[in-house]
Design a protein around this motif. Structure first.
Motif, PDB file in Angstrom:
ATOM      1  N   MET A 251     -35.868 -67.664 -51.527  1.00  0.00           N
ATOM      2  CA  MET A 251     -35.118 -66.404 -51.417  1.00  0.00           C
ATOM      3  C   MET A 251     -36.006 -65.259 -50.971  1.00  0.00           C
ATOM      4  O   MET A 251     -35.571 -64.367 -50.241  1.00  0.00           O
ATOM      5  CB  MET A 251     -34.477 -66.052 -52.766  1.00  0.00           C
ATOM      6  N   SER A 252     -37.271 -65.294 -51.417  1.00  0.00           N
ATOM      7  CA  SER A 252     -38.176 -64.193 -51.078  1.00  0.00           C
ATOM      8  C   SER A 252     -38.454 -64.132 -49.573  1.00  0.00           C
ATOM      9  O   SER A 252     -38.896 -63.100 -49.063  1.00  0.00           O
ATOM     10  CB  SER A 252     -39.490 -64.331 -51.854  1.00  0.00           C
ATOM     11  N   TYR A 253     -38.198 -65.236 -48.855  1.00  0.00           N
ATOM     12  CA  TYR A 253     -38.435 -65.286 -47.412  1.00  0.00           C
ATOM     13  C   TYR A 253     -37.155 -65.100 -46.578  1.00  0.00           C
ATOM     14  O   TYR A 253     -37.229 -65.055 -45.347  1.00  0.00           O
ATOM     15  CB  TYR A 253     -39.083 -66.617 -47.021  1.00  0.00           C
ATOM     16  N   LEU A 254     -35.992 -65.020 -47.234  1.00  0.00           N
ATOM     17  CA  LEU A 254     -34.739 -64.883 -46.491  1.00  0.00           C
ATOM     18  C   LEU A 254     -34.711 -63.583 -45.694  1.00  0.00           C
ATOM     19  O   LEU A 254     -35.130 -62.531 -46.182  1.00  0.00           O
ATOM     20  CB  LEU A 254     -33.546 -64.909 -47.456  1.00  0.00           C
ATOM     21  N   LYS A 255     -34.190 -63.678 -44.474  1.00  0.00           N
ATOM     22  CA  LYS A 255     -34.022 -62.482 -43.638  1.00  0.00           C
ATOM     23  C   LYS A 255     -32.553 -62.322 -43.260  1.00  0.00           C
ATOM     24  O   LYS A 255     -31.785 -63.295 -43.285  1.00  0.00           O
ATOM     25  CB  LYS A 255     -34.896 -62.593 -42.386  1.00  0.00           C
ATOM     26  N   VAL A 256     -32.183 -61.120 -42.942  1.00  0.00           N
ATOM     27  CA  VAL A 256     -30.783 -60.818 -42.629  1.00  0.00           C
ATOM     28  C   VAL A 256     -30.293 -61.708 -41.494  1.00  0.00           C
ATOM     29  O   VAL A 256     -29.150 -62.200 -41.512  1.00  0.00           O
ATOM     30  CB  VAL A 256     -30.629 -59.328 -42.263  1.00  0.00           C
ATOM     31  N   GLY A 257     -31.150 -61.968 -40.514  1.00  0.00           N
ATOM     32  CA  GLY A 257     -30.759 -62.775 -39.368  1.00  0.00           C
ATOM     33  C   GLY A 257     -30.576 -64.254 -39.662  1.00  0.00           C
ATOM     34  O   GLY A 257     -30.103 -65.008 -38.789  1.00  0.00           O
ATOM     35  N   ASP A 258     -30.914 -64.692 -40.872  1.00  0.00           N
ATOM     36  CA  ASP A 258     -30.735 -66.111 -41.237  1.00  0.00           C
ATOM     37  C   ASP A 258     -29.271 -66.431 -41.556  1.00  0.00           C
ATOM     38  O   ASP A 258     -28.914 -67.610 -41.666  1.00  0.00           O
ATOM     39  CB  ASP A 258     -31.609 -66.474 -42.453  1.00  0.00           C
ATOM     40  N   PHE A 259     -28.431 -65.385 -41.700  1.00  0.00           N
ATOM     41  CA  PHE A 259     -27.027 -65.580 -42.062  1.00  0.00           C
ATOM     42  C   PHE A 259     -26.148 -65.498 -40.821  1.00  0.00           C
ATOM     43  O   PHE A 259     -26.353 -64.644 -39.955  1.00  0.00           O
ATOM     44  CB  PHE A 259     -26.582 -64.527 -43.083  1.00  0.00           C
ATOM     45  N   ASP A 260     -25.173 -66.395 -40.730  1.00  0.00           N
ATOM     46  CA  ASP A 260     -24.203 -66.388 -39.639  1.00  0.00           C
ATOM     47  C   ASP A 260     -22.834 -66.074 -40.230  1.00  0.00           C
ATOM     48  O   ASP A 260     -22.232 -66.907 -40.926  1.00  0.00           O
ATOM     49  CB  ASP A 260     -24.192 -67.751 -38.936  1.00  0.00           C
ATOM     50  N   ILE A 261     -22.336 -64.852 -39.969  1.00  0.00           N
ATOM     51  CA  ILE A 261     -21.057 -64.420 -40.558  1.00  0.00           C
ATOM     52  C   ILE A 261     -19.909 -65.266 -40.045  1.00  0.00           C
ATOM     53  O   ILE A 261     -19.018 -65.666 -40.815  1.00  0.00           O
ATOM     54  CB  ILE A 261     -20.793 -62.925 -40.239  1.00  0.00           C
TER      55      ILE A 261
END
Length: 397
Positions: A251-261
């Motif tokens: 989780m500490s490495y998650l970035k906003v761009g890792d999510f696909d809405i």
């Protein structure tokens, strides 16, 4: 003297010599200048003299100063178990224990840089090396050369960890697991002759599998209510751990761009996962709605999802920050038992998903378990009954 008595006396003298081991080095300044060292040679069964020539040093006074310093160094080495004749046979086993520990730590750092070991593992292992060396110094343990790290010392160190430091059986077992990997490193490189941990095993604990519990539904409701009022960004972290089973380090490495809405998915990059594999996880609708309400996707794609205040930002926060906030704020405010840990949300999420009759294969894939057997460990005892999907099944046979 009868031959039998002669042999007995000879064997007795050999045994005495082996126990004594060495004689104090001496400086000689006659026709030649040298330091002589008399030590027992186990391969020949008798004392032998080794000379350290000093003729290359100019001046009687300089030879004497150097010779006295050499005698001091040699005497210290002899008192610590060094033998010049044994060293010739197995030189690596007479490597400095502290020097080898430093090489081991550099080896761990290299593994981390090559993405072959996780950061928390390197931190944990180097911490245990430090505790081992501190124990050696405080207890004045005779551990100068690597060959001296034997089964007896392993047992003493494990007792120190478990009894003197008043740690749990789990911690003692963790230290033993590390010692086995450390000793394998020493053995493979010729620093020790045998594995000193071979006779030691993990101590089985009675009546306890983990030091954390599944969180009941009413407590989950209280957690959700408190976080909705005090920190909705941390509530999102709880959701991602509880519903997507993403580990705190990941989780500490998650970035906003890792999510696909549009696809409602999260991409985990193998460089940050425990098994080093990429993974695509399903985003439940209510988790996605919370992210939209928090305006997460207004931030640039290269922002970390959880930065300062657990809101998106440029700076990465460590996985420890999740545990710290849970411990110092959530658990304290709700007066929860310390067995309800932040990571309990993952166990609870898997358990509740199975209790809701979710397909076990789907749970396995979302949790990224290597086999159904691991997922099945979380299956609650109250639902270990006949599967209704199978009751009316009838095949060709």
């Amino acid at each position: 003297m009868p031959k039998k008595n002669f042999l007995q006396n000879q064997n007795r003298q050999t045994a005495i010599n082996e126990i004594v081991g060495w004689k104090t080095p001496r400086l000689h300044q006659a026709s030649e200048c040298y330091v002589s060292l008399s030590a027992f040679d186990p391969t020949r069964g008798k004392f032998r003299i080794k000379k350290f020539m000093l003729d290359h040093i100019k001046g009687k006074r300089n030879q004497r100063v150097y010779g006295e310093a050499l005698i001091k160094r040699l005497t210290e080495k002899l008192m610590q178990g060094w033998n010049p004749w044994v060293e010739m046979v197995q030189p690596l086993e007479y490597s400095s224990f502290d020097d080898v520990c430093r090489k081991y730590e550099n080896y761990l750092l290299k593994l981390f840089k090559e993405h072959n070991m996780r950061e928390e593992s390197v931190t944990s292992y180097t911490s245990r090396v430090r505790i081992l060396k501190e124990w050696k110094e405080k207890q004045k343990i005779n551990l100068f050369y690597t060959y001296q790290f034997d089964s007896r010392l392993v047992g003493q160190f494990l007792d120190y960890v478990f009894v003197d430091r008043n740690n749990t059986i789990r911690t003692r077992n963790n230290y033993l697991s590390w010692l086995k990997t450390f000793c394998r490193y020493l053995l493979e490189r010729g620093y020790i002759p045998t594995d000193p941990t071979e006779s030691y095993s993990i101590v089985r604990r009675r009546g306890e599998f983990k030091n954390r519990d599944v969180i009941p539904d009413d407590v989950l409701e209280n957690i959700k209510k408190w976080l909705q009022e005090h920190n909705r960004h941390f509530l999102l972290a709880c959701y991602i751990l509880h519903y997507l089973f993403v580990r705190p380090k990941e989780m500490s490495y998650l970035k906003v761009g890792d999510f696909d809405i549009n696809k409602k998915t999260l991409l985990l990059h193998g460089t940050n996962t425990k098994n080093h594999n990429d993974a695509v996880l399903t985003m439940p609708d209510h988790v996605l709605r919370l992210m939209i309400d928090l305006r997460v996707f207004d931030s640039p794609g290269n922002y970390y999802l959880f930065s300062d205040g657990f809101a998106p930002g440029r700076e990465r926060r460590s996985e420890k920050s999740f545990r710290d906030y849970w411990h110092h704020h959530v658990r304290k405010a709700l007066k929860m038992t310390d067995r309800y840990k932040f990571y309990s949300l993952k166990d609870t999420g898997i358990t509740n998903m199975l209790r809701a009759n979710t397909d076990i294969l789907s749970v396995r894939d979302q949790a990224r378990h290597s086999s159904i057997l691991i997922t099945d460990i979380y299956t609650p005892k109250d639902i270990q009954q006949a599967n209704r999907l199978l009751l009316n099944y009838r095949g060709v046979l």
